[in-house]
Write a protein that holds these residues in place. Structure first.
Motif, PDB file in Angstrom:
ATOM      1  N   LEU A  13       0.838  -1.193   0.000  1.00 40.83           N
ATOM      2  CA  LEU A  13       0.000   0.000   0.000  1.00 40.83           C
ATOM      3  C   LEU A  13       0.875   1.246   0.000  1.00 40.83           C
ATOM      4  N   TYR A  16       0.690   6.924   2.313  1.00 40.28           N
ATOM      5  CA  TYR A  16      -0.544   7.669   2.571  1.00 40.28           C
ATOM      6  C   TYR A  16      -1.291   7.735   1.244  1.00 40.28           C
ATOM      7  N   VAL A  17      -2.592   7.750   1.317  1.00 36.80           N
ATOM      8  CA  VAL A  17      -3.425   7.640   0.118  1.00 36.80           C
ATOM      9  C   VAL A  17      -3.743   9.030  -0.422  1.00 36.80           C
ATOM     10  N   ASP A  21      -3.954   8.048  -5.956  1.00 39.30           N
ATOM     11  CA  ASP A  21      -4.061   6.646  -5.532  1.00 39.30           C
ATOM     12  C   ASP A  21      -5.506   6.172  -5.573  1.00 39.30           C
ATOM     13  N   TRP A  57      -5.677  -5.057  -3.947  1.00 44.72           N
ATOM     14  CA  TRP A  57      -4.914  -3.847  -3.665  1.00 44.72           C
ATOM     15  C   TRP A  57      -5.814  -2.616  -3.732  1.00 44.72           C
ATOM     16  N   ARG A  59      -9.015  -2.387  -3.401  1.00 41.29           N
ATOM     17  CA  ARG A  59      -9.965  -2.387  -2.285  1.00 41.29           C
ATOM     18  C   ARG A  59      -9.280  -1.968  -0.981  1.00 41.29           C
ATOM     19  N   ARG A  60      -8.062  -2.459  -0.754  1.00 42.90           N
ATOM     20  CA  ARG A  60      -7.334  -2.099   0.462  1.00 42.90           C
ATOM     21  C   ARG A  60      -6.999  -0.611   0.492  1.00 42.90           C
ATOM     22  N   VAL A  61      -6.641  -0.042  -0.659  1.00 38.07           N
ATOM     23  CA  VAL A  61      -6.355   1.399  -0.732  1.00 38.07           C
ATOM     24  C   VAL A  61      -7.606   2.197  -0.358  1.00 38.07           C
ATOM     25  N   ASP A  63     -10.219   1.167   1.318  1.00 41.31           N
ATOM     26  CA  ASP A  63     -10.529   0.920   2.732  1.00 41.31           C
ATOM     27  C   ASP A  63      -9.635   1.763   3.636  1.00 41.31           C
ATOM     28  N   GLN A  64      -8.346   1.854   3.272  1.00 44.49           N
ATOM     29  CA  GLN A  64      -7.403   2.644   4.062  1.00 44.49           C
ATOM     30  C   GLN A  64      -7.822   4.119   4.079  1.00 44.49           C
ATOM     31  N   ARG A  65      -8.391   4.578   2.981  1.00 48.87           N
ATOM     32  CA  ARG A  65      -8.862   5.960   2.887  1.00 48.87           C
ATOM     33  C   ARG A  65     -10.147   6.163   3.689  1.00 48.87           C
ATOM     34  N   GLY A  66     -10.799   5.062   4.078  1.00 50.43           N
ATOM     35  CA  GLY A  66     -12.009   5.152   4.894  1.00 50.43           C
ATOM     36  C   GLY A  66     -13.294   5.267   4.105  1.00 50.43           C
TER      37      GLY A  66
END
Length: 84
Positions: A13, A16-17, A21, A57, A59-61, A63-66
């Protein structure tokens, strides 16, 4: 998980997104969407078992962004509308 996934592992990842990204992640979800095959769900792009590495990947990005599922669906619909 496909055997190549076991060898290569997950894509890293970003630290920071950024907005860029998010665009890449949404593109990954649309290009690497699911298709039904006789042997089960496969990635539309590379025929790997779904979800493939790039779909995971993306989806995880997001999700990480909320982002919520609804927000993700909206982003995907907007991107697909602009491609037409």
């Amino acid at each position: 998980m496909d055997s190549i996934d076991e060898i290569l592992g997950e894509l890293p990842l970003p630290p920071y997104v950024t907005a860029e990204d998010i665009g890449f992640a949404v593109r990954a979800l649309t290009v690497h969407a699911v298709e039904q095959w006789p042997d089960g769900p496969r990635c539309r792009n590379d025929r790997a078992p779904h979800p493939c590495r790039l779909h995971r990947w993306g989806r995880r990005v997001l999700d990480q962004r909320g982002l919520t599922d609804r927000q993700i669906r909206t982003l995907i619909a907007e991107q697909e509308a602009t491609r037409r």
